[in-house]
Design an enzyme around this catalytic site. Sequence first.
Site, short mmCIF file in Angstrom:
data_model
loop_
_atom_site.label_atom_id
_atom_site.label_comp_id
_atom_site.label_asym_id
_atom_site.label_seq_id
_atom_site.Cartn_x
_atom_site.Cartn_y
_atom_site.Cartn_z
CB SER A 1 -1.72 -10.69 -2.39
OG SER A 1 -0.76 -11.17 -3.28
CE LYS B 1 -1.72 -15.48 -2.42
NZ LYS B 1 -0.49 -14.91 -3.00
CG ASP C 1 9.46 -3.45 7.09
OD1 ASP C 1 8.69 -3.52 8.07
OD2 ASP C 1 9.98 -4.46 6.56
#
Length: 437
Positions: free
Chosen positions: A298, A323, A309
Site C-alpha cells: 500500500s 495492493k 519512477d
Amino acid sequence: MNNKKKLIPILFAFVIITASVFATFTVKITDVYAAKKENRYENLETLTDAINIIEKNYVEDVKMETLIQGAVKGMLSELDPHSSYLTPEMFKEFKVETKGEFGGLGITISIKDNILTIISPIEDTPADKAGLKAGDKIIKIEGKPTTNITLEEAVDKLRGKPGTKVTITIFREGKDRPFDVTITRDIITIKAVKSKVIDNLGYLRLTQFKQEASKEMSKALEELKKQNVKGLILDLRNNPGGLLSEAVRVSSIFLPEDKTVVYTKDRDGTEKHLKTRETDTNAEDIPMVVLINEGSASASEIVSGALQDYKRALVIGQTSFGKASVQTIIPMGNDSAIKITTARYYTPKGQSIQNVGIKPDIMVKQGTVNYEEEHPFLKESDLENHLNNEKINKSRQNSSDNVTVTDNKTLEDDLQLKFAVDMLKGLIIYGQEKAAK
C-alpha cells in the site's frame, strides 16, 4: 446531520439539471428508469424475504440489528478483500490504531487467494518476536479452521485483552507441515521511524505510515544530517502501509515540490493527482537506496514506486505485496462505518501495480552473509626487502577521521541490507568521480 442537510440541495440540483438536458428523451429514459427501479425493488424484496424467513423460522430469536449487520457485512465481503463493515467497536479501534497504539498481536493480515495471510509482522511486537513472517498462512485460530473467514472475524478472534494468549496454526512455504504458534497479546505501540549510521550512511527504517510518521522521519533525518552522512537507505520492508496522506508527506521529503507522488482514478475515470509539497526537511539531492520486500504494501508501494519512477532512488529487494487500491472510511449513523474501495491508484508514470507489486531495480533475496575461509596468498608485503609506501600512514589517518564503525553483525545477518550498503557506496563513489570530471 449537518452533512446530510448540505448534501440534499446538491442532489436536488443535479436531478433538475439532468431532467432539463434529457427532456427530449422523456419516454425512453422513463421506461429505462422504471425497469431499473423495478429490478432494484425485486432484489430488495429478496433481502426482505430472507429476513422474514429467518425471523419466523430460525431456531432462536435473532435481533434485527444482527440480521442487518450480517447483510451489510455480506454485501461488502462480495466486493473485494479490503472493503468491510466496521462495527462501532471496530471503528473505534481503527481510529486508535492509526494513531499508533492499540491492542493485539502486531500483524497486518489480508485475504489472499482465499486464505488468511500475514502481510507483515510489525517490528518489535509479539508477532514479530514469535517469528511470524510475511506470507505466512494462518490456517487455524484456536484450532478452528479459517476457511471462508472474513477479515473482520479474523481480527475479532486475534485481538483481545493484553496478557491473554491465542494459538494460531501457520503454514509456511518450505516447511513440511503446519505448526502452532502461541502468542501473548499486548498493547501495540508503534514507533514509526528508527535510524542509525552505517559507514557514513544514514539508515532510516519506516515501520508504518501512521499519523505524523513524516514528522518522525524529518526529525530522524535532521539528526543524521548532523552526522554528515553521505547517503540514505530507506527501509520499507514489512511496512504494511497506512495513511495515504503520510505517504505523500514522506515522499515530499525526498522529491522536489509539486511532483505527482501518486494519482487515483475512480469508477468514472476521474483522476486526482496527489503532489509533493514544501517541507521543512529536504533530502532530494542525497544519494539514496530503498529496500522493499513482499511485506511492503500500500503506502510503502506508493513511496517506493514514486522514487523509482523519478529515478530518485535505487530500489533493492523483492517484489512488493501488490495492493493498488484506495479505501475510504465512511462513518454511519450508529457510530459504525463502512470501509469501501473507492479508487485505484497509479504510480507517477501511470503504472498499476495491482496484483503485481513494485519490482525492484535489483532483486536480492533475504539471507545471511557467509564468508569463505581465507586461503594464504603471497603478497608484496610478504616479500623480503619489499619497498615501503611512504604515504600509507597519512592515508590511513585521513581515512579513519570520518568513518563510523560498521555494525558487521547486523550486515552479516541481513544480506539485503548489506547489498544496499555496498550499492549505495558505489553510487556515491561514481557520483563523486562524475562530478570531478
